[in-house]
Write a protein that holds these residues in place. Structure first.
Motif, PDB file in Angstrom:
ATOM      1  N   GLY A   1      11.478  11.373  -8.680  1.00 51.09           N
ATOM      2  CA  GLY A   1      10.610  12.542  -8.720  1.00 51.09           C
ATOM      3  C   GLY A   1      10.343  13.116  -7.347  1.00 51.09           C
ATOM      4  O   GLY A   1      10.307  14.337  -7.172  1.00 51.09           O
ATOM      5  N   LEU A   2      10.152  12.251  -6.358  1.00 52.71           N
ATOM      6  CA  LEU A   2       9.874  12.727  -5.004  1.00 52.71           C
ATOM      7  C   LEU A   2      11.039  13.529  -4.441  1.00 52.71           C
ATOM      8  O   LEU A   2      10.847  14.536  -3.738  1.00 52.71           O
ATOM      9  N   TRP A   3      12.252  13.094  -4.737  1.00 52.23           N
ATOM     10  CA  TRP A   3      13.437  13.768  -4.202  1.00 52.23           C
ATOM     11  C   TRP A   3      14.068  14.721  -5.217  1.00 52.23           C
ATOM     12  O   TRP A   3      15.087  15.355  -4.911  1.00 52.23           O
ATOM     13  N   ASN A   4      13.482  14.763  -6.435  1.00 54.20           N
ATOM     14  CA  ASN A   4      14.040  15.581  -7.505  1.00 54.20           C
ATOM     15  C   ASN A   4      15.515  15.253  -7.723  1.00 54.20           C
ATOM     16  O   ASN A   4      16.369  16.135  -7.863  1.00 54.20           O
TER      17      ASN A   4
ATOM     18  N   ILE B   1       0.848  -1.195   0.000  1.00 48.89           N
ATOM     19  CA  ILE B   1       0.000   0.000   0.000  1.00 48.89           C
ATOM     20  C   ILE B   1       0.883   1.244   0.000  1.00 48.89           C
ATOM     21  O   ILE B   1       0.619   2.216  -0.728  1.00 48.89           O
ATOM     22  N   MET B   2       1.934   1.233   0.812  1.00 44.65           N
ATOM     23  CA  MET B   2       2.847   2.367   0.864  1.00 44.65           C
ATOM     24  C   MET B   2       3.488   2.628  -0.497  1.00 44.65           C
ATOM     25  O   MET B   2       3.611   3.785  -0.942  1.00 44.65           O
ATOM     26  N   ILE B   3       3.863   1.578  -1.206  1.00 40.10           N
ATOM     27  CA  ILE B   3       4.533   1.729  -2.502  1.00 40.10           C
ATOM     28  C   ILE B   3       3.627   2.431  -3.511  1.00 40.10           C
ATOM     29  O   ILE B   3       4.024   3.412  -4.157  1.00 40.10           O
ATOM     30  N   VAL B   4       2.380   1.945  -3.671  1.00 44.38           N
ATOM     31  CA  VAL B   4       1.517   2.530  -4.707  1.00 44.38           C
ATOM     32  C   VAL B   4       1.141   3.971  -4.354  1.00 44.38           C
ATOM     33  O   VAL B   4       1.014   4.824  -5.244  1.00 44.38           O
ATOM     34  N   VAL B   5       0.973   4.277  -3.080  1.00 45.16           N
ATOM     35  CA  VAL B   5       0.595   5.637  -2.681  1.00 45.16           C
ATOM     36  C   VAL B   5       1.759   6.609  -2.893  1.00 45.16           C
ATOM     37  O   VAL B   5       1.582   7.702  -3.451  1.00 45.16           O
ATOM     38  N   THR B   6       2.946   6.230  -2.467  1.00 43.80           N
ATOM     39  CA  THR B   6       4.094   7.136  -2.603  1.00 43.80           C
ATOM     40  C   THR B   6       4.497   7.314  -4.065  1.00 43.80           C
ATOM     41  O   THR B   6       4.807   8.429  -4.501  1.00 43.80           O
ATOM     42  N   VAL B   7       4.501   6.232  -4.835  1.00 43.82           N
ATOM     43  CA  VAL B   7       4.856   6.350  -6.256  1.00 43.82           C
ATOM     44  C   VAL B   7       3.787   7.160  -6.993  1.00 43.82           C
ATOM     45  O   VAL B   7       4.106   8.002  -7.847  1.00 43.82           O
ATOM     46  N   GLY B   8       2.514   6.937  -6.649  1.00 38.73           N
ATOM     47  CA  GLY B   8       1.446   7.718  -7.263  1.00 38.73           C
ATOM     48  C   GLY B   8       1.580   9.197  -6.972  1.00 38.73           C
ATOM     49  O   GLY B   8       1.274  10.049  -7.813  1.00 38.73           O
ATOM     50  N   ALA B   9       2.076   9.528  -5.780  1.00 45.13           N
ATOM     51  CA  ALA B   9       2.260  10.941  -5.406  1.00 45.13           C
ATOM     52  C   ALA B   9       3.470  11.552  -6.085  1.00 45.13           C
ATOM     53  O   ALA B   9       3.576  12.783  -6.185  1.00 45.13           O
ATOM     54  N   GLY B  10       4.381  10.716  -6.568  1.00 41.71           N
ATOM     55  CA  GLY B  10       5.629  11.234  -7.118  1.00 41.71           C
ATOM     56  C   GLY B  10       5.659  11.383  -8.621  1.00 41.71           C
ATOM     57  O   GLY B  10       6.555  12.039  -9.161  1.00 41.71           O
ATOM     58  N   LEU B  11       4.688  10.797  -9.344  1.00 42.87           N
ATOM     59  CA  LEU B  11       4.717  10.820 -10.801  1.00 42.87           C
ATOM     60  C   LEU B  11       3.454  11.464 -11.362  1.00 42.87           C
ATOM     61  O   LEU B  11       2.342  11.107 -10.971  1.00 42.87           O
ATOM     62  N   THR B  12       3.638  12.395 -12.291  1.00 43.85           N
ATOM     63  CA  THR B  12       2.492  12.961 -12.998  1.00 43.85           C
ATOM     64  C   THR B  12       1.965  11.913 -13.982  1.00 43.85           C
ATOM     65  O   THR B  12       2.714  11.009 -14.393  1.00 43.85           O
ATOM     66  N   PRO B  13       0.699  11.996 -14.391  1.00 43.31           N
ATOM     67  CA  PRO B  13       0.126  10.991 -15.291  1.00 43.31           C
ATOM     68  C   PRO B  13       0.909  10.801 -16.588  1.00 43.31           C
ATOM     69  O   PRO B  13       1.045   9.675 -17.075  1.00 43.31           O
ATOM     70  N   ASP B  14       1.443  11.888 -17.178  1.00 43.00           N
ATOM     71  CA  ASP B  14       2.171  11.740 -18.436  1.00 43.00           C
ATOM     72  C   ASP B  14       3.493  11.005 -18.244  1.00 43.00           C
ATOM     73  O   ASP B  14       3.896  10.187 -19.080  1.00 43.00           O
ATOM     74  N   VAL B  15       4.190  11.257 -17.115  1.00 41.44           N
ATOM     75  CA  VAL B  15       5.430  10.534 -16.826  1.00 41.44           C
ATOM     76  C   VAL B  15       5.128   9.067 -16.530  1.00 41.44           C
ATOM     77  O   VAL B  15       5.832   8.164 -16.996  1.00 41.44           O
ATOM     78  N   LEU B  16       4.054   8.814 -15.782  1.00 40.10           N
ATOM     79  CA  LEU B  16       3.659   7.451 -15.448  1.00 40.10           C
ATOM     80  C   LEU B  16       3.382   6.636 -16.707  1.00 40.10           C
ATOM     81  O   LEU B  16       3.707   5.451 -16.774  1.00 40.10           O
ATOM     82  N   ALA B  17       2.810   7.281 -17.715  1.00 39.97           N
ATOM     83  CA  ALA B  17       2.440   6.563 -18.936  1.00 39.97           C
ATOM     84  C   ALA B  17       3.662   6.054 -19.691  1.00 39.97           C
ATOM     85  O   ALA B  17       3.573   5.055 -20.415  1.00 39.97           O
TER      86      ALA B  17
END
Length: 472
Positions: A268-271, A240-256
């Motif tokens: 992305g989270l740490w730039n 659960i922690m993985i999907v929430v943190t990764v979801g918070a760190g990537l914009t939809p276009d980057v995720l795609a």
């Protein structure tokens, strides 16, 4: 092995590497909260199943785990079916990690591909890529060949590093994460959640490594059951922690466009691209912990089957010096060496084919739990599962529901020909061995009687050594 050892082995086995390569697919299929919800649902089902295991392992702390439970509750033929299915599930994880490791290193060393060998299912296979997987397979098999203590120490160190990486992800979510990146929170509707759910059996398999090596654990029997449940709870929280943190760190276009969403999410989270590489190193630690845990579990299960006269005695040989199931380890090692030869596509095949086999064993263990509650109410149970038989029925029904997701016509049905071939070949081989298994009914003395019947029939696959020596 003590408390720290078994928690590290079970948790490390459940975490593995799936969270690195599959997180992006999960979020794309179901959305950030949709994926988290799928893991809550799947985690609840796995926890119910784990509750039946917790009682059984405390009552029957014998090498082989599920093999012993089904043998005592239902009989020899059912025990073979359960164990044979579980062996495929375990080996599929070991083989998965042998392929995942070189694929992961591509993130760190994108120029590592050299000397093209062939193409499998649209992906080119390179000699340098194969060499990494084969070399690691040999090394991991050797570590386990030398004994359970070196394997347990290795596991503890790797899991510690994995937890540090997890802490960095959580911290990064507060530093550079954004709730807006998670939108849309749900995608794909019910089908999207099902697409994530179907991976749950494969991702959470690992808690049952504890029953496989129960005789090598130096803890009160009740505590073994408790540690099993703790390990499952930790794994649910991790995913659960993985999907929430990764979801918070990537914009939809980057995720795609990302290949490794977890790594790019950390960056992305740490730039910082460096932090993405740190997470990949953590993923490599996850590969090794899962690999190590399932080498332990699979080898002990194969050993137990040989000790019961279900497999040739060659599989039941203990190393004279290291006291490990050496031939069983060599057999698994050979299969893991072969996996990288089929390239990256093997990752998807093994997740689905392994998941089907694991569901079969989970259902049979839950049924055995209920049967033993009915037939042997006086059995000493240091850990008693809350809810009693109702929990067992619920676990069996919900596990069956997960299994239905793999049937033809369902969104996550087995893919022809690759996944059907894996399951089909394993089933045919199992049918051949099953025809030679002595027909022995259930009961407390079923294992001892299995060995006796096998010897009376002149079968040479009845091991004289029925248990592994305890490392205490």
């Amino acid at each position: 092995m003590g408390t720290r050892d078994i928690l590290a082995i079970a948790f490390g086995a459940m975490i593995g590497f799936g969270w690195i390569v599959l997180t992006g697919d999960f979020i794309r299929d179901a959305g950030t909260l949709g994926s988290a919800l799928a893991f809550v649902i799947g985690g609840f089902i796995i926890l119910l199943i784990a509750l039946t295991y917790a009682e059984l392992v405390s009552a029957m702390p014998q090498v082989g785990g599920e093999h012993q439970y089904v043998l005592r509750a239902i009989g020899s033929r059912a025990a073979f079916i359960c164990s044979w299915a579980l062996v495929l599930g375990y080996i599929s994880v070991v083989a998965f990690e042998a392929v995942a490791l070189p694929q992961t290193l591509l993130y760190l060393f994108p120029d590592m591909l050299a000397v093209k060998l062939w193409t499998v299912a649209g992906y080119d296979v390179y000699l340098s890529w194969v060499a990494v997987g084969v070399g690691a397979s040999i090394l991991m098999t050797y570590v386990n060949y030398r004994g359970v203590r070196p394997a347990a120490v290795f596991q503890t160190v790797a899991v510690a590093f994995l937890l540090v990486v997890g802490l960095a992800l959580i911290t990064g979510a507060f530093v550079g994460g954004s709730v807006s990146n998670m939108e849309p929170l749900f995608t794909g509707g019910i089908g999207g959640i099902i697409a994530v759910l179907v991976a749950v059996p494969f991702l959470f398999v690992g808690f049952d490594v504890i029953p496989q090596s129960a005789e090598e654990i130096n803890l009160p029997y009740r505590k073994i059951g408790v540690m099993l449940l703790v390990s499952v709870t930790m794994a649910v929280a991790w995913y659960i922690m993985i999907v929430v943190t990764v979801g918070a760190g990537l914009t939809p276009d980057v995720l795609a466009d990302t290949e490794l969403a977890a790594a790019d999410g950390m960056a992305g989270l740490w730039n910082s691209p460096t932090m993405g590489k740190v997470l990949v190193i953590g993923g490599i630690a996850g590969i090794l912990t899962s690999w190590n845990g399932f080498l332990i579990g699979a080898s002990r299960l194969i050993f137990a089957m040989a000790a019961s006269g279900m497999l040739p005695a060659w599989f039941g040989k203990l190393h004279p010096k290291y006291k490990t199931p050496s031939n069983a380890l060599l057999f698994i090692g050979i299969l893991s060496v072969m996996a990288p030869l089929f390239g990256r596509s093997t990752l998807g095949w093994l997740v689905t084919a392994g998941g089907v086999s694991l569901i079969i064993s989970y259902v049979m263990v839950a049924i055995s739990f209920v049967i033993l509650r009915n037939k042997e109410p006086e059995m000493e149970r240091p850990f008693r599962t809350p809810g009693g038989k109702a929990t067992g029925y619920a676990a069996a029904i919900l596990a069956t529901g997960l299994g239905i997701l793999y049937l033809p016509g369902m969104p996550s049905a087995l893919v022809w020909p690759y996944e059907w071939v894996i399951v089909g070949v394993w089933t045919v081989a199992g049918a051949i061995f099953l025809s030679r298994v002595p027909k022995v009914g259930p009961g407390p003395e079923a294992h001892a009687y299995m060995v006796k019947v096998a010897k009376e029939r002149g079968m040479k696959n009845a091991s004289a050594e029925a248990t592994l020596p305890q490392d205490k």
